[in-house]
Design a protein around this motif. Structure first.
Motif, PDB file in Angstrom:
ATOM      1  N   TYR A 590       0.824  -1.313  -0.134  1.00  0.00           N
ATOM      2  CA  TYR A 590      -0.119  -0.035  -0.060  1.00  0.00           C
ATOM      3  C   TYR A 590       0.834   1.226   0.048  1.00  0.00           C
ATOM      4  CZ  TYR A 590      -4.146  -2.886   0.284  1.00  0.00           C
ATOM      5  OH  TYR A 590      -5.064  -3.682   0.280  1.00  0.00           O
ATOM      6  N   PRO A 591       2.104   1.281   0.821  1.00  0.00           N
ATOM      7  CA  PRO A 591       2.772   2.625   0.654  1.00  0.00           C
ATOM      8  C   PRO A 591       3.311   2.795  -0.795  1.00  0.00           C
ATOM      9  CG  PRO A 591       3.330   1.510   2.753  1.00  0.00           C
ATOM     10  CD  PRO A 591       2.149   0.551   1.904  1.00  0.00           C
ATOM     11  N   ALA A 592       3.803   1.502  -1.530  1.00  0.00           N
ATOM     12  CA  ALA A 592       4.178   1.745  -2.858  1.00  0.00           C
ATOM     13  C   ALA A 592       3.154   2.102  -3.708  1.00  0.00           C
ATOM     14  CB  ALA A 592       4.634   0.270  -3.301  1.00  0.00           C
ATOM     15  N   LEU A 593       1.893   1.670  -3.653  1.00  0.00           N
ATOM     16  CA  LEU A 593       0.661   1.801  -4.436  1.00  0.00           C
ATOM     17  C   LEU A 593       0.358   3.421  -4.374  1.00  0.00           C
ATOM     18  CD1 LEU A 593      -1.865   1.039  -6.390  1.00  0.00           C
ATOM     19  CD2 LEU A 593      -2.979   0.487  -4.153  1.00  0.00           C
ATOM     20  N   LEU A 594       0.487   4.019  -3.173  1.00  0.00           N
ATOM     21  CA  LEU A 594      -0.021   5.375  -3.085  1.00  0.00           C
ATOM     22  C   LEU A 594       1.246   6.275  -2.789  1.00  0.00           C
ATOM     23  CD1 LEU A 594      -2.769   4.787  -0.456  1.00  0.00           C
ATOM     24  CD2 LEU A 594      -3.224   5.146  -2.782  1.00  0.00           C
ATOM     25  N   SER A 595       2.332   5.765  -3.234  1.00  0.00           N
ATOM     26  CA  SER A 595       3.643   6.559  -3.531  1.00  0.00           C
ATOM     27  C   SER A 595       3.375   7.886  -4.277  1.00  0.00           C
ATOM     28  CB  SER A 595       4.624   5.981  -3.681  1.00  0.00           C
ATOM     29  OG  SER A 595       5.701   6.819  -3.906  1.00  0.00           O
ATOM     30  N   LEU A 596       4.074   9.021  -3.793  1.00  0.00           N
ATOM     31  CA  LEU A 596       4.061  10.225  -4.985  1.00  0.00           C
ATOM     32  C   LEU A 596       5.162   9.952  -6.023  1.00  0.00           C
ATOM     33  CD1 LEU A 596       3.944  12.813  -2.077  1.00  0.00           C
ATOM     34  CD2 LEU A 596       1.906  11.822  -3.130  1.00  0.00           C
ATOM     35  N   ASP A 597       5.762   9.154  -5.897  1.00  0.00           N
ATOM     36  CA  ASP A 597       6.800   8.811  -7.086  1.00  0.00           C
ATOM     37  C   ASP A 597       6.325   8.135  -8.197  1.00  0.00           C
ATOM     38  OD1 ASP A 597       9.557   7.728  -8.385  1.00  0.00           O
ATOM     39  OD2 ASP A 597      10.393   9.122  -6.983  1.00  0.00           O
ATOM     40  N   SER A 598       6.381   8.324  -9.385  1.00  0.00           N
ATOM     41  CA  SER A 598       6.025   7.627 -10.614  1.00  0.00           C
ATOM     42  C   SER A 598       6.643   6.544 -10.674  1.00  0.00           C
ATOM     43  CB  SER A 598       5.767   8.518 -11.736  1.00  0.00           C
ATOM     44  OG  SER A 598       7.199   9.077 -12.080  1.00  0.00           O
ATOM     45  N   SER A 599       8.194   6.399 -10.324  1.00  0.00           N
ATOM     46  CA  SER A 599       9.034   5.291 -10.618  1.00  0.00           C
ATOM     47  C   SER A 599       8.594   4.368  -9.654  1.00  0.00           C
ATOM     48  CB  SER A 599      10.292   5.790 -10.537  1.00  0.00           C
ATOM     49  OG  SER A 599      10.712   6.181  -9.185  1.00  0.00           O
ATOM     50  N   ILE A 600       8.201   4.537  -8.395  1.00  0.00           N
ATOM     51  CA  ILE A 600       7.777   3.534  -7.532  1.00  0.00           C
ATOM     52  C   ILE A 600       6.600   2.817  -7.954  1.00  0.00           C
ATOM     53  CG2 ILE A 600       7.047   3.101  -4.948  1.00  0.00           C
ATOM     54  CD1 ILE A 600       9.669   3.572  -5.104  1.00  0.00           C
TER      55      ILE A 600
END
Length: 732
Positions: A590-600
């Motif tokens: 979930y932190p990866a899904l809602l990350s502000l970084d497009s590469s993540i």
């Protein structure tokens, strides 16, 4: 140092390099030079040059050493009233010179005879043996004479033990080994002495070759008797493992499969002095050499490449002029015992031509810097070679490890270079060394997390495959303590190291799991047990990562390293042909899904795409086999993946994320900055893709082309996910 002194030293070195190994046994050689030196010193005593004064002091010390050695050679003077005072003065002279510059071969020859002949008391003999530090080499003839004194029985038991320890510690300084090898039976008989047994085993371990097969026949029964009295001691296990390799049918004793540090270090008494002499005589340490797959090209440099190096010099104990000649046929090679000198091995074709007449050095550490000899180790598959290498590494790592020595970081660079060389050798052979694993077990609780960090974590990545439950309390529990209390950069380094460890384990398993286990193989386990160990390692990293993200406020930098690890995890089934699929925990997803970084987000999409491919392949394989297997994946794995998949499609496509049954940490949602996340999360409003949406709007293009625009911006993971997971009718 005076010119005469340099001439004298060069003559000593020239004599030590002669093949004959014969050295004078008296002081005539020194005495003849005394008069010449005395006459020339008088020409310089009137000058006040500091360099010459220092050289003159050095010469005076050498003269005092000659007088002291002459005193010991003649024996104690019983009529002298001050004999104790004179004896102490000469002992101190020998000790000071030996610790400062080492002793010449002639001096060692004489003092060995003195120590083992019983001319003086046991205390004096002990002090003499403790200062037997060579400047260059030790004559084999001197050692043979010293061993002959043991048969006379004039020295005490403690002196014998100390001599054996000295012999093991100085083994690689002895110029030749042929005559010493003829004494193999004598050393073997020493196993019956309880005090000598550990050091006799060590010496036999260094001397043993396949040609010593005449001793393999009685060894089984004799060592069985020793084991019945002493138990399976590490030194007996070492010798037995070597004999069992050379003659498996003659040795019936069963051995533990777990490797151990076989021998106590015999160099402790002389190690510091030897290093000091080497450093003074040879200069500063060099940079470590790089291992290459091509020919070994050695370019001459001004300073010696191995100066003060922990890794010993590569040399051959004997060489042959015949071996390597083009005129000799293979049958002649195989029938002869001629050896090719290792110093002349320069190219891979030369290695192939002479591979049948090579003998590796007795001190196996010399191979670490030589790619051709590492090729040889990889080709011959001789376990005795690895046993010798593991033994050398075990002792050297323990001796050189600077965090064993409190507040002593003087040689940190040298130790880091040594660890880097060991890691390159492991990478070259694609094999983890058991001695490095044991070193990790002992040193990790003492490690501060800073000293030699890069090299130490590389050692972690080469831990040989083993049961995770056994390794965890020895390595990973200690590593976790450092992990949680260190900076984000240390956490990232640990995750990178654990990713490489997982990759190495997977490679070893994919190659060897279906092959018949060999003796002492790390893969002596069932496929199910192996998969459990890998699964536990992945779950351990998942736990570390979830906790680290909370500590570091869902850092994007840290997420990159975590997802790099799971890029390896998601493809285990297809890339390594191993029946294992382990999903990441919600605290990472979930932190990866809602990350502000497009590469993540792009990386997460790629991982989900590969998980889908692997699970689909596993399901098809189960349907083809039609029989229930212990490796069929549980329905829980598929349900968990579908749960993640639904959340991703809702966030990126349908604008209906986190429906019934979903729980997201409020802090994660707050960080996204999206007020109405239940209705507005999609490819346009997702916080990681907002900048792309704004840029697209500014170009004045139609929304129908937005998806193609995202794909053209390099978001290949997103493209693969949408093409594979979104219904084709809804994708342009």
């Amino acid at each position: 140092m005076s010119p005469q002194k340099r001439v004298k030293n060069s003559q000593v070195q020239k004599r030590t390099s002669q093949v004959s190994g014969n050295y004078p046994t008296n002081l005539l050689a020194w005495e003849e030079k005394e008069d010449l030196n005395d006459s020339k010193y008088s020409l310089k005593r009137g000058q006040n040059n500091p360099v010459e004064d220092y050289g003159h002091a050095d010469d005076q010390a050498e003269d005092a050493l000659q007088i002291a050695v002459r005193y010991f050679e003649k024996g104690p003077v019983k009529t002298s009233q001050n004999k104790d005072k004179i004896l102490e003065e000469h002992l101190k002279t020998v000790e000071n010179v030996a610790l400062k510059n080492g002793l010449a071969p002639e001096g060692i020859d004489i003092l060995l005879n003195v120590a083992l002949s019983g001319k003086f008391g046991s205390a004096v003999n002990t002090r003499i043996l403790k200062c037997m530090i060579p400047t260059t080499l030790i004559s084999e003839h001197s050692v043979v004479k010293a061993v002959s004194w043991l048969c006379v029985g004039k020295c005490s038991g403690s002196t014998k033990v100390l001599f054996y320890r000295w012999l093991v510690a100085m083994f690689d300084f002895i110029d030749h080994k042929e005559e010493i090898n003829l004494l193999y039976g004598f050393f073997f008989a020493s196993l019956q002495d309880d005090a000598l047994c550990p050091y006799a085993c060590h010496l036999l371990y260094l001397l043993t070759k396949k040609e010593n097969g005449e001793y393999f026949i009685p060894v089984d029964s004799k060592l069985k008797i020793l084991i019945s009295f002493q138990g399976m001691q590490p030194h007996l296990q070492a010798l037995l493992s070597l004999y069992k390799f050379f003659a498996p049918t003659l040795i019936s004793v069963s051995l533990p499969t777990r490797k151990k540090i076989y021998f106590k270090n015999s160099e402790n008494l002389w190690k510091t002095a030897l290093l000091a002499v080497r450093q003074r005589n040879q200069g500063p340490p060099p940079e470590p050499l790089k291992l290459m797959l091509g020919p070994a090209k050695v370019r001459p440099v001004k300073r010696k490449w191995n100066s003060y190096s922990v890794i010993p010099v590569l040399n051959s104990s004997s060489c042959s002029k015949e071996c390597g000649k083009k005129g000799m046929i293979l049958s002649n090679y195989l029938s002869s015992h001629e050896l090719f000198p290792l110093e002349q091995l320069k190219s891979f074709p030369q290695l192939l031509q002479n591979i049948h007449c090579l003998e590796l050095p007795s001190q196996m550490g010399a191979v670490l810097n030589n790619s051709l000899l590492l090729h040889y180790i990889n080709c011959v598959k001789d376990e005795s070679i690895l046993l010798r290498l593991y033994h050398w590494l075990s002792q050297t790592l323990q001796e050189e490890c600077i965090w064993y020595k409190v507040n002593n970081f003087e040689h940190e660079k040298e130790f880091a270079n040594f660890l880097a060389t060991v890691n390159r050798a492991q990478c070259f052979l694609q094999e983890g060394f058991y001695s490095c694993e044991t070193f990790l077990y002992k040193s990790l609780p003492l490690w501060d997390g800073f000293c030699c960090r890069s090299q130490f974590l590389q050692l972690v990545s080469w831990i040989p495959f083993n049961s995770f439950s056994e390794v965890k309390p020895l390595v990973f529990d200690h590593l976790a303590q450092l992990f949680f209390t260190s900076t984000i950069y240390f956490k990232s380094s640990v995750l990178q190291s654990l990713k490489e460890l997982l990759q190495n384990w997977l490679l070893w398993l994919s190659v060897d799991i279906h092959m018949k286990p060999v003796m002492n193989s790390p893969l002596e386990t069932t496929l199910g047990g192996s998969m459990n160990s890998v699964s536990e390692l992945i779950h351990y990293v998942g736990w570390l990562s979830t906790t680290a993200l909370r500590l570091e406020s869902n850092s994007t930098f840290l997420l990159h390293f975590i997802l790099d690890f799971y890029e390896k995890v998601c493809d285990i089934y297809i890339n390594y042909n191993l029946p294992l699929v382990v999903l990441f925990p919600p605290g990472i997803f979930y932190p990866a899904l809602l990350s502000l970084d497009s590469s993540i987000l792009n990386q997460l999409c790629y991982i989900m795409h590969r998980y889908r491919k692997n699970l689909t392949a596993a399901k098809k394989n189960e349907l083809v086999q039609k029989t229930k297997s212990e490796f069929n994946f549980s329905s829980k794995t598929y349900q968990e993946f579908n749960h993640y998949l639904t959340a991703m499609v809702g966030c990126l496509w349908t604008s209906k994320p986190f429906q019934k049954g979903f729980y997201i940490d409020p802090d994660v949602l707050e960080k996204t900055g999206v007020a109405e996340y239940k209705n507005s999360l999609n490819l346009v409003h997702h916080p990681a893709l907002l900048s792309y949406a704004v840029s697209f709007l500014l170009q004045g293009k139609k929304w129908n082309w937005y998806l193609d625009y995202l794909f053209s911006e390099g978001l290949q993971g997103l493209k693969l996910f949408i093409r594979s997971s979104i219904h084709h009718s809804s994708v342009p």
